[in-house]
Design an enzyme around this catalytic site. Structure first.
Site, short mmCIF file in Angstrom:
data_model
loop_
_atom_site.label_atom_id
_atom_site.label_comp_id
_atom_site.label_asym_id
_atom_site.label_seq_id
_atom_site.Cartn_x
_atom_site.Cartn_y
_atom_site.Cartn_z
N GLN A 1 -10.01 9.84 -4.42
CA GLN A 1 -9.60 10.98 -3.62
C GLN A 1 -8.46 11.64 -4.40
O GLN A 1 -7.93 11.04 -5.33
CB GLN A 1 -9.12 10.52 -2.25
CG GLN A 1 -7.99 9.50 -2.37
CD GLN A 1 -7.78 8.67 -1.13
OE1 GLN A 1 -8.67 8.55 -0.31
NE2 GLN A 1 -6.61 8.09 -1.00
N ASP B 1 -10.53 1.34 -2.72
CA ASP B 1 -9.95 1.87 -1.49
C ASP B 1 -11.01 2.64 -0.69
O ASP B 1 -11.71 3.49 -1.25
CB ASP B 1 -8.80 2.80 -1.88
CG ASP B 1 -7.96 3.20 -0.68
OD1 ASP B 1 -7.33 2.30 -0.09
OD2 ASP B 1 -7.94 4.40 -0.35
N ASN B 2 -11.10 2.33 0.59
CA ASN B 2 -11.99 3.08 1.49
C ASN B 2 -13.38 3.35 0.92
O ASN B 2 -13.84 4.50 0.91
CB ASN B 2 -11.35 4.43 1.83
CG ASN B 2 -10.39 4.30 3.00
OD1 ASN B 2 -10.46 3.35 3.78
ND2 ASN B 2 -9.49 5.26 3.12
N GLU C 1 -12.43 -2.62 -0.03
CA GLU C 1 -11.46 -2.52 1.06
C GLU C 1 -12.09 -1.66 2.14
O GLU C 1 -11.96 -0.45 2.14
CB GLU C 1 -10.17 -1.84 0.56
CG GLU C 1 -9.07 -1.81 1.62
CD GLU C 1 -8.94 -0.48 2.34
OE1 GLU C 1 -9.78 0.41 2.14
OE2 GLU C 1 -7.97 -0.33 3.09
N LYS D 1 4.23 1.66 1.72
CA LYS D 1 3.27 2.73 1.44
C LYS D 1 3.99 4.06 1.26
O LYS D 1 3.53 4.93 0.53
CB LYS D 1 2.27 2.86 2.59
CG LYS D 1 1.16 1.83 2.56
CD LYS D 1 0.38 1.78 3.88
CE LYS D 1 -0.38 3.05 4.13
NZ LYS D 1 -1.21 2.95 5.37
N TYR D 2 5.12 4.23 1.97
CA TYR D 2 5.79 5.53 1.99
C TYR D 2 7.12 5.55 1.27
O TYR D 2 7.75 6.59 1.16
CB TYR D 2 5.98 5.99 3.44
CG TYR D 2 4.71 5.95 4.25
CD1 TYR D 2 3.71 6.92 4.05
CD2 TYR D 2 4.50 4.96 5.20
CE1 TYR D 2 2.54 6.86 4.78
CE2 TYR D 2 3.32 4.91 5.92
CZ TYR D 2 2.35 5.86 5.72
OH TYR D 2 1.19 5.82 6.43
#
Lengths: 644, 644
Positions: free
Chosen positions: B305, B376-377, B405, B517-518
């Protein structure tokens, strides 16, 4: 590489990923389920596509989502023959757009950009619509594009009308089709038939005289009156004279012995000829017509083997194995020898001619009016032969049905079902205890076997005089027939030994003494008895009660007595519900409480139920889940119809 | 039309009739069973044929008959890559002849003709034999043909020598081969791996400083000492600056906020670039080498992405969807919006270029030394893409492993396994009760899933701070890690939050508060505690005990307390047997009696057993089937090794 995004998995019903077809009869509904998966969260749609005998157009029915990515739908098979079916699925961008705009509006978002976005989905389908539809969509597009008409636009965007238009006009972009599966649809008789077997040569009224087809004609009203719709004769061909067997399986026939009808072929001809003492081909055709007029189909025996004097042995020596001394190799299962039978050599270099000849045998009798074959010992001929043979016949004559006479290993019997047999003999003949009957019926009706193995329950056959019937009383004969006739929609009876309760056996064996297999018998066909009257009544009930006309709709009910068995049967639309309770004890009274399967019946506890015994017409009023049953050997079963 | 007479059905293991391959790791045995059916009663033979990566010759192993027409055999997969396998079966006329002659001789029959008949089976194979064999067969033929040598001839005919010659030299006449099935064999790590995940940007020793690959190198000895063999980093690429998210998922980043590593791509580059603050490509290569020297593989994140400022958006605008106003369509799951992420349009006309580019991303990192990807995803990208992508990579680099995942719908997760993922995330993260754990493990290991779905158990991830760990004590952390590490051979831990027991959550959500994560975090990586020491010990035990290196060899044991769970694990040759007993209660003592699974252990009741707790080295002597267990929160599990 592909832009497809749908995966279709786990379609039911199917057999081995489509390696074999499943089976249904005309008029049945097929409830399909499948896992339909897309990546991400987009709205998807799926449909079942089906197609009769490769017709040009696929019919489609939109599927409904259940939980866990399973989709379901139902289609109806109304014609005989093959149906192809498959699942098709696609990401539905129009419905996905509508779903998105609804979620955003609920969330209070301003969706001007989304409305503009929606115009493309309208453009993609507007040409397919009629005048009114086009007008509706034109207005929608204009509203979506006009910020001044925002309120109207969001009303249209969320409307059921637009939803229905999108549902009815899918673009199916990048639709994914599953593998094509097949169902073979037979005429209804494949699923519901009541067979009677007797030896035509025992049909004469005159003791000591060989019966004829004319004698058989005389017996047709009796067969019809008892409620049988299929009359099966052991082979009617000339019986071999070389190495002929005598009475009670004596190795050598005495002068005048009639031989075994399955030892086919003599100087009078082979598989296309008729045993001269039975009559002519014209007589046989006349019999078929007479039977047909009474609602009875004549079923013939296909026994693909030869007596040593069958014409094939001279005409086609290459179809048989030779011994080192140049003589024909008779049948063996070492150390047993069967000198009156010669088997075909299926590995012959000439095997294609053999297959074609055997096919021509079936066509010969089909041309004479035969539509049902009971096939003798199919498990001793190659599976691939049967697959070809049955499919070649069905292509031209879809009405023709085949019953596999195989009491062999379970998987061999199952395989014959997969290869195309319409019906199959079963182990019912030996299943007597409640546990055995429950387990066996559950295996037949609740596993994959239900898709391809159509059981035909025979309490006895000329080959099997089971121990529990040897010297058995009337009650035992009532029990075994009632169980067969209410568990399985396809049943058969070898008479008149059964209804006359003639069950003398070769000591220690499950074989009839003085078996008709080896000799002509004389019967007083006019005998009447209670067993005959109950069989007649049961057969009449089977014709009236739709729940008895299919086999897979059975669930066993709790009943607190090992000597009693109970099961619930119903038809597809629940307009016919039965509760059968049978005693397994032919000597003593048995009683217990049976539990009504409220969950299957979708019954409200406490609501009133009336059950009517269809044999005696007695009625009982039940308000409870558990109800008292008492059965006596004089009438050891109930066939209750349930009324709400 | 065919002269084949064998039908092969129901081969196990297989997946959907061979539609997908099954999975194994190097060195595993594959126990195959199949129904092999022939018509009639002739002796048949069957073998498993297998073939590595389409090598010229098939290896064969003769199958052994079990009951009910099932045959079985075992083959060993020693190389990575695809093996084809199939079953072949034939009527063995030579063995059938021998079987027949034996039966006839036992019955006292004279078999002169049968001996002559046997000469043909010798002639059919004599050329294949060596000199000695030829001599043996020549004598046999002569004896069979010579009536004067009858006694010698029947001795030879029944001999084990002749039987072995026939067994070893089948003519395989009209042999039938099943469909070819496939197994993909991975390196051992696919089946046994111990993952550790941390954020490289939190690796600095200096508070407030952004971690680097050099800092990560410094932490490698700690990771190795704790017994982890796979070190997985969240994405290491440049983080998007447009619409970047702030701390605790704030919609807008504040000045200096680091952003989300999964928001990939900025002016510094995209999926093939490295986030400048982490270091250079050279640093990364150096880290990979250093890790390798300590037995640690670096696993990379593949997150397909883009951030809004990813170079792809300018270079390949056709890979993305545009909104009606011409701007790029950011990710949505209405009504939710993800303005910092732009998804690929998998239905783009340019999709082939997109697929190839993404493949080149993987190859880029593989060339740098990466052999494991955590994806991921994956459930938001097309299944068909993954099938192609994984197979293209595996063709050139069979060592490369992929962990999916996906915490999605069960069937979506399963499908990703079928399409080729080496390992998959699971619902273990939320399964806490004895019933849930037992049911879930049984589903994973005793259904078809065991053939294609390799579970990887994670007690926590950066995305999931499960409710039962929020504010949980040491005992709970011990329990969850011990369960994961003894139930599943593949496990992973997101640290150091887990071992430091940092579990503050966003209120009401299963999300970490102040999630890495942030934002960059600072940790005192030198902290030592009991949890770390027990994790280290468990990981060491996993390396020593073969029974913990596979997942499917698990059976639950009866234990009379809902707060205790017990299971038996073993390795293929039963040289390693474990009994794990864990408390599910982090606060109170739990006790009960556990039943040893004698039937699985093939244990003689009454025989002595010693069990040794591998954590404490305590030993217990058990002579009974049921044995008392008492577990305290201080060490709420036993990993018992069983000694006989």
């Amino acid at each position: 590489m592909t832009r497809e995004r749908i995966v279709i998995q786990n379609i039911e019903p199917q057999l081995q990923n489509g390696e074999f077809f499943i089976k249904r009869v005309v008029g049945e509904l097929i409830e399909v389920t499948a896992d339909v998966l897309g990546d991400g969260h987009d709205v998807l749609q799926a449909e079942i596509c089906y197609n009769w005998e490769h017709s040009k157009n696929w019919e489609t029915i939109r599927l409904t989502p259940l939980e866990n990515d399973v989709y379901t739908g139902v289609f109806n098979v109304e014609n005989q023959g093959f149906y192809d079916y498959k699942i098709s699925g696609w990401i539905d961008h129009a419905l996905n757009w509508q779903h998105g705009i609804e979620a955003k509006l609920k969330d209070g978002q301003y969706v001007k950009s989304e409305l503009l976005d929606g115009i493309q989905y309208i453009k993609a389908i507007e040409k397919q619509l009629d005048k009114e539809g086009k007008k509706y969509l034109k207005n929608a597009k204009e509203a979506f594009a006009d910020e001044a008409r925002y309120d109207e636009a969001i009303a249209i965007a969320q409307s059921g009308d637009l939803h229905q238009i999108f549902l009815d006009n899918p673009t199916r972009k990048f639709a994914k089709d599953s593998k094509v599966l097949q169902v073979y649809v037979d005429r209804k008789k494949a699923g519901f038939s009541t067979w009677y077997e007797f030896f035509p040569r025992s049909a004469s009224e005159v003791p000591g005289k060989h019966g004829t087809f004319k004698d058989c004609e005389r017996l047709l009203p009796r067969v019809a009156a008892m409620g049988f719709d299929t009359l099966y004769f052991p082979p009617i061909h000339p019986i071999g004279e070389v190495n002929r067997k005598g009475k009670n399986n004596a190795v050598n026939a005495a002068e005048g012995d009639s031989g075994v009808p399955w030892g086919i072929g003599s100087k009078f001809g082979g598989h296309k000829a008729i045993h001269p003492e039975l009559g002519s081909e014209k007589d046989f055709k006349h019999l078929i017509k007479k039977a047909d007029a009474m609602g009875i189909e004549i079923a013939m025996d296909l026994a693909f083997q030869a007596a040593p004097d069958h014409p094939y042995l001279k005409q086609h020596p290459s179809w048989f194995k030779k011994r080192p001394d140049g003589t024909m190799q008779y049948a063996e299962n070492p150390p047993k020898k069967y000198q009156d039978i010669v088997n075909f050599n299926w590995e012959s270099d000439d095997y294609k001619d053999l297959w074609k000849e055997l096919l021509s045998v079936a066509f010969h009798w089909i041309d004479l009016g035969i539509n049902i074959f009971r096939v003798d010992n199919p498990h001793t001929k190659p599976f691939y032969f049967w697959n070809w043979f049955i499919s070649e016949i069905k292509k031209k004559h879809p009405d023709v049905l085949f019953l596999a006479e195989a009491f062999s290993r379970p998987k061999v019997m199952q395989q014959l079902g997969k290869e195309g047999y319409s019906q199959s003999y079963t182990y019912f003949t030996w299943r007597t205890s409640k546990h055995e009957l429950t387990q066996y019926m559950t295996e037949l009706t609740q596993t994959k076997q239900k898709e391809y193995y159509r059981p035909n329950f025979w309490p006895n056959t000329p080959d099997i005089n089971p121990y529990h019937l040897q010297g058995a009383n009337e009650a035992q004969h009532l029990i075994r027939y009632a169980l067969a006739a209410t568990m399985s929609s396809n049943i058969g009876l070898y008479g008149p030994v059964y209804e006359f309760m003639v069950s003398e056996a070769v000591p220690g064996k499950e074989e009839y003494y003085n078996s008709e297999k080896y000799q002509v018998q004389h019967w007083d066909w006019n005998t009447d008895n209670k067993l005959i009257r109950v069989i007649t009544k049961i057969n009449a009930i089977r014709k009236e009660q739709a729940a008895l006309q299919q086999t897979n709709n059975i669930r066993f009910c709790e009943i607190g007595n090992e000597g009693l068995i109970a099961y619930y049967k119903w038809n597809q639309d629940m307009t016919n519900e039965l509760l059968i309770v049978a005693s397994l004890d032919p000597y003593y009274k048995q009683s217990g409480r049976v539990r009504l399967p409220y969950e299957l019946m979708r019954h409200t506890p406490g609501a009133h139920i009336m059950v009517k015994d269809l044999i005696t017409d007695s009625t009982y009023h039940w308000n409870e889940e558990w109800n008292y049953i008492e059965l006596h050997p004089s009438l050891p079963f109930h066939i209750f119809q349930i009324f709400r």
